[in-house]
Motif scaffolding. Structure first.
Motif, mmCIF file in Angstrom:
data_model
loop_
_atom_site.group_PDB
_atom_site.id
_atom_site.type_symbol
_atom_site.label_atom_id
_atom_site.label_comp_id
_atom_site.label_asym_id
_atom_site.label_seq_id
_atom_site.Cartn_x
_atom_site.Cartn_y
_atom_site.Cartn_z
ATOM 1 N N ASN A 102 -8.126 -9.161 13.510
ATOM 2 C CA ASN A 102 -6.735 -9.212 13.057
ATOM 3 C C ASN A 102 -5.818 -9.262 14.272
ATOM 4 N N ASN A 199 -2.531 -1.191 -1.204
ATOM 5 C CA ASN A 199 -1.637 -2.346 -1.042
ATOM 6 C C ASN A 199 -0.734 -2.540 -2.258
ATOM 7 N N SER A 252 -6.651 -2.313 6.328
ATOM 8 C CA SER A 252 -7.478 -1.920 7.478
ATOM 9 C C SER A 252 -6.754 -0.874 8.331
HETATM 10 O O1 KPL Z 1 -5.863 -8.192 6.123
HETATM 11 C C1 KPL Z 1 -5.586 -7.214 5.487
HETATM 12 C C2 KPL Z 1 -5.888 -5.910 6.122
HETATM 13 O O2 KPL Z 1 -5.983 -4.892 5.453
HETATM 14 O O3 KPL Z 1 -6.041 -5.914 7.358
HETATM 15 C C3 KPL Z 1 -4.913 -7.325 4.157
HETATM 16 C C4 KPL Z 1 -4.732 -8.789 3.856
HETATM 17 C C5 KPL Z 1 -3.585 -6.644 4.196
HETATM 18 C C6 KPL Z 1 -5.741 -6.786 3.013
HETATM 19 O O4 KPL Z 1 -5.805 -5.408 2.958
#
Ligand code: KPL
Length: 298
Positions: A102, A199, A252
């Motif tokens: 991410n 979420n 996450s």
């Molecule tokens: O990518 C995500 C994360 O939690 O890092 C999302 C899309 C918000 C899904 O939980």
């Protein structure tokens, strides 16, 4: 069937999921761990819809000996540079490196360390979380997008990704895709971490809904300023869609906070704020969230 051998750095939820999917496409997979495992094979358990499936898998210490041809980096963003540094003796200039993390802002350090390697990035909306070491829950299906940071076409190894059960697609402009994912993560992850909520609560609580809108307004302004006009025009709708589609998920960042792990805030909201400062855009709502998450991080 593929003869490729993938080494996967980081045996967390995504590392295990991608590893298992690549094995399903006929690849050899070695999961690389920080410390030397007791045995060089393990059993990977993937749980989905109440069914547990078990797969034998090779495991090894990341800093062991032996060349690596194809490396998938599935560590958290803050760990990428150190994890790669510890195994740099195994990487040849011909080693292709795919980074699945991410956020943004970690590539410069990797390029400085490995200037001759071809680098790729991967984003995914697959949902997975770790139950215990080598045991994951595959909670939701999604789309996995891969592209080269030099903007080139797919290498031969990408064929095996298309043979996995994943829904996978090649992207000519992976940085635009990464920015769009970062935009969604900026609007969802810090708010869920601070409020310790799933979420979906971001849609059901009126106060949180208003905060999401303010964050999206700022993200759209930064996106326009940096030329990501597509993200600017869809960010409000895209965030609403992801919140609805992942309503029962814990983000996450919330999982990191609950587990006492460092979060990826510097590579998500931190990167957005750095871009905003560079482009002269005010982002007070995002700045406030960054400060709050950093206070929790300590
Ligand atoms: O990518 C995500 C994360 O939690 O890092 C999302 C899309 C918000 C899904 O939980």
């Amino acid at each position: 069937m593929s003869a490729h051998h993938w080494h996967v750095l980081g045996a967390g939820a995504m590392g295990c999921l991608f590893g298992q999917q690549l094995m399903a496409a006929g690849c050899t997979v070695t999961l690389l761990q920080r410390s030397a495992p007791k045995k060089n094979t393990g059993t990977l358990c993937v749980e989905a819809e109440g069914i547990h499936r078990h797969f034998p898998v090779q495991v090894a210490a990341a800093d062991a000996a032996g060349d690596v041809d194809l490396l998938l980096v599935a560590t958290k963003a803050p760990d990428i540079a150190n994890a790669l540094f510890a195994m740099r003796h195994r990487l040849r200039t011909s080693t292709d490196i795919v980074i699945a993390a991410n956020g943004m802002g970690f590539v410069a350090a990797v390029e400085a360390m490995l200037p001759e390697n071809r680098l790729f990035c991967c984003t995914t909306t697959e949902g997975a979380y770790r139950v215990q070491p080598l045991h994951i829950h595959h909670a939701g299906r999604g789309l996995t997008r891969i592209g080269s940071l030099d903007g080139g076409g797919p290498p031969a190894w990408f064929e095996a990704w298309l043979d996995t059960p994943l829904h996978c697609q090649w992207e000519q402009d992976i940085n635009a895709v990464r920015w769009e994912k970062l935009a969604v993560n900026c609007a969802i992850n810090p708010l869920t971490a601070i409020n310790r909520c799933k979420n979906g609560t971001l849609a059901t609580s009126e106060t949180l809904r208003e905060q999401v809108t303010r964050l999206c307004d700022e993200i759209a302004a930064v996106s326009s300023a940096r030329g990501n006009t597509h993200t600017a025009s869809i960010v409000h709708a895209a965030v609403a869609e992801v919140i609805a589609g992942t309503a029962t998920n814990r983000s996450s960042m919330l999982q990191d906070i609950e587990a006492g792990r460092p979060t990826e805030i510097d590579f998500i909201t931190g990167y957005l704020i750095a871009e905003a400062a560079r482009l002269g855009v005010d982002v007070p709502a995002n700045q406030a969230l960054l400060n709050e998450v950093k206070a929790l991080d300590q």
